[in-house]
Scaffold this motif. Structure first.
Motif, mmCIF file in Angstrom:
data_model
loop_
_atom_site.group_PDB
_atom_site.id
_atom_site.type_symbol
_atom_site.label_atom_id
_atom_site.label_comp_id
_atom_site.label_asym_id
_atom_site.label_seq_id
_atom_site.Cartn_x
_atom_site.Cartn_y
_atom_site.Cartn_z
ATOM 1 N N UNK A 776 0.833 -1.206 0.000
ATOM 2 C CA UNK A 776 0.000 0.000 0.000
ATOM 3 C C UNK A 776 0.865 1.254 0.000
ATOM 4 N N UNK A 777 1.960 1.254 0.768
ATOM 5 C CA UNK A 777 2.852 2.417 0.828
ATOM 6 C C UNK A 777 3.471 2.684 -0.540
ATOM 7 N N UNK A 778 3.920 1.623 -1.218
ATOM 8 C CA UNK A 778 4.517 1.780 -2.553
ATOM 9 C C UNK A 778 3.492 2.341 -3.533
ATOM 10 N N UNK A 779 2.265 1.817 -3.472
ATOM 11 C CA UNK A 779 1.217 2.293 -4.393
ATOM 12 C C UNK A 779 0.894 3.767 -4.123
ATOM 13 N N UNK A 780 0.802 4.154 -2.851
ATOM 14 C CA UNK A 780 0.533 5.553 -2.515
ATOM 15 C C UNK A 780 1.628 6.461 -3.058
ATOM 16 N N UNK A 781 2.882 5.998 -2.963
ATOM 17 C CA UNK A 781 4.010 6.808 -3.427
ATOM 18 C C UNK A 781 3.916 7.032 -4.940
ATOM 19 N N UNK A 844 -0.243 16.217 2.043
ATOM 20 C CA UNK A 844 -1.098 15.309 2.813
ATOM 21 C C UNK A 844 -0.728 13.853 2.564
ATOM 22 N N UNK A 845 -0.551 13.492 1.290
ATOM 23 C CA UNK A 845 -0.204 12.092 0.983
ATOM 24 C C UNK A 845 1.167 11.746 1.562
ATOM 25 N N UNK A 846 2.111 12.687 1.519
ATOM 26 C CA UNK A 846 3.433 12.446 2.127
ATOM 27 C C UNK A 846 3.294 12.118 3.609
ATOM 28 N N UNK A 847 2.401 12.819 4.291
ATOM 29 C CA UNK A 847 2.203 12.546 5.717
ATOM 30 C C UNK A 847 1.607 11.153 5.934
ATOM 31 N N UNK A 848 0.671 10.765 5.043
ATOM 32 C CA UNK A 848 0.087 9.426 5.190
ATOM 33 C C UNK A 848 1.140 8.345 4.929
ATOM 34 N N UNK A 849 1.996 8.570 3.948
ATOM 35 C CA UNK A 849 3.068 7.609 3.666
ATOM 36 C C UNK A 849 4.025 7.518 4.861
#
Length: 861
Positions: A776-781, A844-849
């Protein structure tokens, strides 16, 4: 009276039998109808797909396509267009046929429109290289078939109306051994779905669910294709489990009070895409005639019953008054009043009944008094036992905490080389004594099967070394050599197991080995790798050995032999703990022994194994990265207060110690601004939880609590009484205290993620959750970078596509505010500009990652 009861009973039993048999037969017929309909639908679906496959096979092997590839002039294109027009004219459910070359460019395309079929002009042909179906199908080998997910037909990225379910089938075109492109057919499934509904029948509803849990066919059309409109799945609201689990759990017809249903998986081509076909019928429809017959039967039976009840009432009228009086007196007796004035002098059945009730009342009263006395004694005994165990745990673990803490302090103050081994031995034996205390406290839990195995990753080589080191001093006093032996393949490996319970087992075995090995003997602790992730643990000694007739006997609880020069000292609790704990691991203790030469105790555990991984989070704490401003420490043991002062003197700028929570002026500004409290649970006159409840939790409302206690506590008790909570059981180590403070001081993160649904999907297995979160982390990135570029380019199609991919995961993590931000990207571009919008979303996405990585580190710890 007896005959009346027998008659009513026979009527009732016959009625129940007939009603149950009738409903069973009707439902059985409905079951068979559902199964038959399913078979017909499967056949109909397969036939449709076979026709699709035959058409795509025909198109990919057509001489016209090879003519075009060999001689790409306008004439060959015209021939191919006419061929495609002929096919689409003959297939009313074909919406589009295309040949797309290997670069993603449409070469030939024919469409079905509201005005008929037509060839799309060259100027209107598009490049489809960025479409998922092209990227996947172009990778297929010759004659392999690609099927897309079933979705709604779209034109230029917009859903076309009326809503039309669409399936894309594609296959590569191979010419002279080289893939030159793909042929794609867009099939409209409206006619097929209508035929499937007809096959299911008038009283049967058909639903088709995709593997993501969304309806693609439903009797309520608003529930179909909800994923196309970013809606939550109605299927999950109705069934609560993924469709694959529903199909696995209900491989046959399942029923409830409202419906009967049958669900089966249907694999399309290959195993890449699975549909689930659900047939259901309302129970009221199926059982309509049965209900009508049942109601008539009830009327007849009730009429007959009423008639005989009237007759019975006339017969019993003379006895009713006396029975009512007896009943009232028995009711009063049940409420605690005495049973008196019964008509015991009567000579009939009522008199006999009264005499028996009188005797029963006397016996019940006597027995009740005895039971009440025994109950009070038992409750007092249980209360005394539990209080004793709790007090013993607290009183023993406090001095153990002081010993362990002081030992760690001595080790951290640069001891001389010859002192290090003694201090390590003291520390490890303190842990062994703690394990012995746990043996005593856990014994009853083991017998009641209330022990839970809690697995974590442990360095196998370091674990065995610690075991040997902890017993080296004891063995040296007995002049016994103790050593380890570990398979080379395990030297740099970690095992996933319950380290505390495994230590209890091995410590007990090693203590027994030392006890029964004579001076000059040897002991070996071995760890061997076995097939299928099995590890074999062995404790071998050169001691007195065990005779064959005693091997089975010593497995019994509290075994003690009276023979000389044998295991004459009682194994007592130790072997019982070993046996019961191994049962928790689904294993058992094996013994090989030769009397007079030695014994080997061994067992095998199945566990996951991986390469040793460093815990970066704990390393950061050990490197003095943990720095705190102000802490309040509360414990009635002065030694423990001093110990915590020493442990935290380099990690905290301001430490305030108190012997009781009531001695802290919680309203003083000095303590209002202290964010963290380290507190014991028990004090001479109260417990911490009772103190907080007495003050309505106000002292700790805005504080983070690290609770240290010799006895285990229920964390849920503190949920509403403090801001954050962490529990440490005494005796704790310096590292565990740092870890607790690190966790509780870094938990103030406004970007918190709810991974509860992910944990549930993977049955709370940490290794699977770890892998899922890593993916999931890779996909978000990847999606973060793509979305950032799409916003800067104002590419609305790409933004919509990426947002569609992200929304399911965002909802699983319950990021409601972020989902709203995603949905308002276009509005924000107009209001604050594309650059500001892109940077805001990216931050925001960086914080979630970052938060996902923090959670992953916690699983790897």
């Amino acid at each position: 009276m007896t005959y009346l009861l027998l008659y009513l009973l026979s009527i009732g039993l016959i009625s129940i039998f007939l009603l149950r048999y009738s409903s069973k037969e009707i439902l059985s017929a409905a079951d068979k109808k559902l199964e038959h309909s399913h078979d017909l639908i499967d056949l109909q679906f397969s036939k449709y797909l076979d026709e699709l496959q035959a058409d795509i096979d025909h198109l990919t092997s057509s001489p016209l396509i090879f003519e075009l590839l060999g001689n790409p002039d306008q004439g060959s294109i015209k021939f191919l267009e006419q061929d495609y027009l002929s096919l689409i004219d003959s297939k009313i459910d074909y919406a589009q046929i295309r040949f797309i070359n290997s670069n993603g460019n449409e070469v030939v395309r024919v469409d079905r429109t509201s005005k008929g079929t037509m060839v799309v002009q060259k100027s209107q042909l598009q490049n489809k290289s960025n479409r998922d179906y092209f990227k996947q199908a172009i990778q297929y080998k010759e004659n392999e078939i690609y099927l897309s997910n079933i979705d709604l037909n779209k034109e230029f990225g917009q859903i076309s109306y009326p809503l039309t379910p669409t399936l894309r089938i594609a296959s590569p075109v191979v010419y002279k051994g080289e893939t030159k492109g793909i042929i794609v057919i867009n099939a409209l499934l409206s006619v097929l779905f209508q035929d499937l509904k007809s096959t299911a029948g008038n009283n049967t509803d058909i639903s088709i669910i995709n593997s993501d849990g969304y309806y693609v066919l439903h009797k309520d059309s608003t529930k179909a294709f909800e994923f196309e409109f970013d809606k939550e799945s109605s299927y999950y609201n109705e069934y609560r489990v993924p469709p694959n689990k529903l199909a696995a759990n209900f491989s046959e017809v399942f029923k409830d009070q409202d419906e009967i249903a049958l669900i089966r998986p249907y694999s399309l081509i290959g195993k890449e895409y699975v549909l689930y076909i659900l047939l259901s019928s309302e129970s009221s429809t199926i059982l309509g005639s049965y209900f009508k017959w049942r109601n008539t039967s009830f009327v007849v039976i009730a009429s007959l019953t009423l008639l005989f009840l009237v007759l019975a009432l006339l017969i019993l009228r003379n006895q009713a008054s006396a029975l009512t009086d007896i009943t009232q007196k028995i009711i009063r007796f049940k409420e605690g009043k005495s049973l008196s004035d019964l008509p015991t002098q009567r000579k009939d059945e009522i008199g006999e009944l009264s005499r028996q009730f009188s005797k029963m009342a006397s016996t019940v009263h006597e027995n009740f008094q005895l039971l009440e006395n025994e109950k009070n004694r038992a409750e007092n005994a249980v209360k005394d036992k539990e209080e004793f165990i709790e007090n013993m745990s607290h009183e023993i673990r406090n001095p153990l905490q002081s010993i362990l803490g002081l030992t760690e302090l001595l080790l951290s103050n640069a001891p001389q080389k010859h002192q290090i081994q003694l201090l390590n031995s003291l520390r490890l034996n303190t842990k062994n004594l703690t394990s012995l205390v746990s043996d005593i406290l856990d014994y009853k839990l083991l017998l009641r099967k209330e022990i839970t195995i809690k697995r974590s990753w442990v360095n196998l080589n370091a674990f065995i070394e610690d075991l040997v080191r902890s017993h080296s001093y004891h063995a040296s006093l007995e002049k016994i050599k103790i050593e380890k032996k570990i398979s080379p393949s395990l030297l740099n490996k970690e095992g996933h197991t319950d380290i505390d319970r495994l230590s209890q087992i091995l410590n007990n075995l090693i203590i027994n080995a030392i006890k029964y090995t004579e001076e000059g003997g040897s002991i070996q602790i071995a760890l061997n790798e076995q097939p299928n992730n099995n590890l074999e643990f062995k404790v071998t000694d050169s001691g007195i050995g065990i005779s064959n007739d005693l091997i089975d006997a010593i497995r019994q609880r509290y075994y003690s032999s009276s023979e000389k020069n044998t295991y004459s000292k009682s194994f007592g609790l130790g072997l019982t703990i070993i046996t019961e704990l191994l049962e928790c691991f689904d294993s058992q203790l094996e013994i090989d022994s030769v009397h007079g030469k030695g014994s080997t105790f061994y067992f095998t555990l199945e566990m996951d194994i991986r390469e040793v991984q460093k815990n970066k989070r704990n390393e950061a704490a050990e490197k003095n990265e943990l720095m705190l401003d102000k802490i309040i420490v509360i414990d009635d043991d002065k030694e423990i207060l001093n110990l915590i002062q020493h442990l935290l003197k380099d990690r905290c700028r301001d430490i305030h110690s108190f012997s009781h929570p009531g001695k802290v002026d919680w309203k003083h500004p000095l303590f209002i601004n202290a964010p963290i409290v380290i507190a014991d649970n028990r004090y001479p006159d109260t417990t911490l939880i009772d103190f907080l409840r007495a003050h309505n939790g106000k002292p700790f409302k805005q504080k983070r609590l690290v609770l240290i206690s010799g006895t285990k506590v229920n964390p849920e008790l503190y949920n509403d009484l403090c801001d954050r909570f962490y529990f440490l059981q005494k005796p704790f180590t310096k590292a565990s205290l740092y870890k607790a403070l690190s966790a509780i001081s870094s938990s103030d993160n406004k970007f918190e993620l709810d991974i509860g649904s992910i944990k549930k999907d993977y049955d709370y297995q940490e290794d699977k959750i770890f892998n899922a979160l890593s993916i999931l982390t890779s996909e978000f990135d990847v999606m973060n970078k793509a979305l950032h570029l799409a916003i800067l380019d104002e590419d609305l199609n790409a933004i919509s596509e990426i947002r569609h991919k992200m929304v399911t995961t965002v909802r699983r993590l319950k990021l409601n505010a972020f989902e709203q931000n995603l949905n308002e990207i276009e509005k924000n571009i107009l209001l604050i500009g594309k650059a500001a919008t892109a940077e805001s979303i990216k931050a925001q996405i960086d914080q979630y990652i970052k938060e996902l990585n923090r959670i992953i580190e916690g699983f790897s710890a």
